[in-house]
Write a protein that holds these residues in place. Structure first.
Motif, PDB file in Angstrom:
ATOM      1  N   VAL A   2      76.368  68.286  53.723  1.00 50.68           N
ATOM      2  CA  VAL A   2      76.899  68.116  55.075  1.00 50.68           C
ATOM      3  C   VAL A   2      76.240  69.128  56.002  1.00 50.68           C
ATOM      4  O   VAL A   2      76.091  70.301  55.653  1.00 50.68           O
ATOM      5  CB  VAL A   2      78.419  68.310  55.073  1.00 50.68           C
ATOM      6  CG1 VAL A   2      78.968  68.307  56.485  1.00 50.68           C
ATOM      7  CG2 VAL A   2      79.098  67.229  54.232  1.00 50.68           C
ATOM      8  N   ALA A  24      79.927  67.220  62.445  1.00 48.33           N
ATOM      9  CA  ALA A  24      79.472  67.094  61.067  1.00 48.33           C
ATOM     10  C   ALA A  24      78.592  65.862  60.913  1.00 48.33           C
ATOM     11  O   ALA A  24      78.857  64.812  61.502  1.00 48.33           O
ATOM     12  CB  ALA A  24      80.672  66.985  60.128  1.00 48.33           C
ATOM     13  N   SER A  25      77.544  65.991  60.115  1.00 51.28           N
ATOM     14  CA  SER A  25      76.673  64.858  59.807  1.00 51.28           C
ATOM     15  C   SER A  25      76.283  64.939  58.336  1.00 51.28           C
ATOM     16  O   SER A  25      76.547  65.927  57.657  1.00 51.28           O
ATOM     17  CB  SER A  25      75.438  64.861  60.707  1.00 51.28           C
ATOM     18  OG  SER A  25      74.692  66.045  60.527  1.00 51.28           O
ATOM     19  N   THR A  28      79.498  62.961  55.178  1.00 54.33           N
ATOM     20  CA  THR A  28      80.794  63.397  55.699  1.00 54.33           C
ATOM     21  C   THR A  28      81.965  62.804  54.929  1.00 54.33           C
ATOM     22  O   THR A  28      83.063  63.352  54.979  1.00 54.33           O
ATOM     23  CB  THR A  28      80.925  63.035  57.188  1.00 54.33           C
ATOM     24  OG1 THR A  28      80.732  61.626  57.336  1.00 54.33           O
ATOM     25  CG2 THR A  28      79.888  63.780  58.018  1.00 54.33           C
ATOM     26  N   ASN A  76      83.540  62.504  63.848  1.00 55.27           N
ATOM     27  CA  ASN A  76      83.155  63.520  62.855  1.00 55.27           C
ATOM     28  C   ASN A  76      83.103  64.903  63.496  1.00 55.27           C
ATOM     29  O   ASN A  76      82.163  65.682  63.252  1.00 55.27           O
ATOM     30  CB  ASN A  76      81.794  63.180  62.231  1.00 55.27           C
ATOM     31  CG  ASN A  76      81.878  62.012  61.272  1.00 55.27           C
ATOM     32  OD1 ASN A  76      82.865  61.848  60.555  1.00 55.27           O
ATOM     33  ND2 ASN A  76      80.853  61.187  61.260  1.00 55.27           N
TER      34      ASN A  76
END
Length: 125
Positions: A2, A24-25, A28, A76
């Protein structure tokens, strides 16, 4: 893995507010807990607030009633709303994520596996 990217830091006078964001990428779907940590100059990094994927939150005593952690699952994104800021809140703030519940409530740094680069918060008196 992440990737985490924080934003929203800055300089503010005591009593003011800031909202930090952490996007976040990557993988996830593996995230079970997220948290905010901070490190002031000359001090160890400490946990500030944490949140589980299903919503429960935890806070350090020093920020209870002033800071609020929240998340937008569709985006996210993790947030930290900081109100009534004090000079002692001055620190580099880090976003962190982990895949299991262990260490969540205690905001145990070693149980968070992914970390952002940090965003600086400066509170002047």
């Amino acid at each position: 893995q992440v990737q985490l990217v924080e934003s929203g830091g800055g300089s503010v006078q005591a009593g003011g507010s800031l909202r930090l964001s952490c996007v976040a990428s990557g993988y996830t779907a593996s995230i079970y807990k997220m948290g905010w940590f901070r490190q002031a100059p000359g001090k160890e990094r400490e946990g500030v607030a944490g949140i589980l994927s299903d919503g429960p939150t935890t806070y350090a005593d020093s920020v209870k009633g002033r800071f609020t952690i929240s998340k937008d699952n569709a985006r996210n994104t993790l947030y930290l709303q900081m109100n009534s800021l004090k000079p002692e809140d001055t620190a580099m703030y880090y976003c962190a994520a982990g895949t299991i519940a262990r260490g969540w409530f205690q905001l145990r740094e070693r149980d968070f596996g992914d970390w952002g680069q940090g965003t600086q918060v400066i509170v002047s008196s």
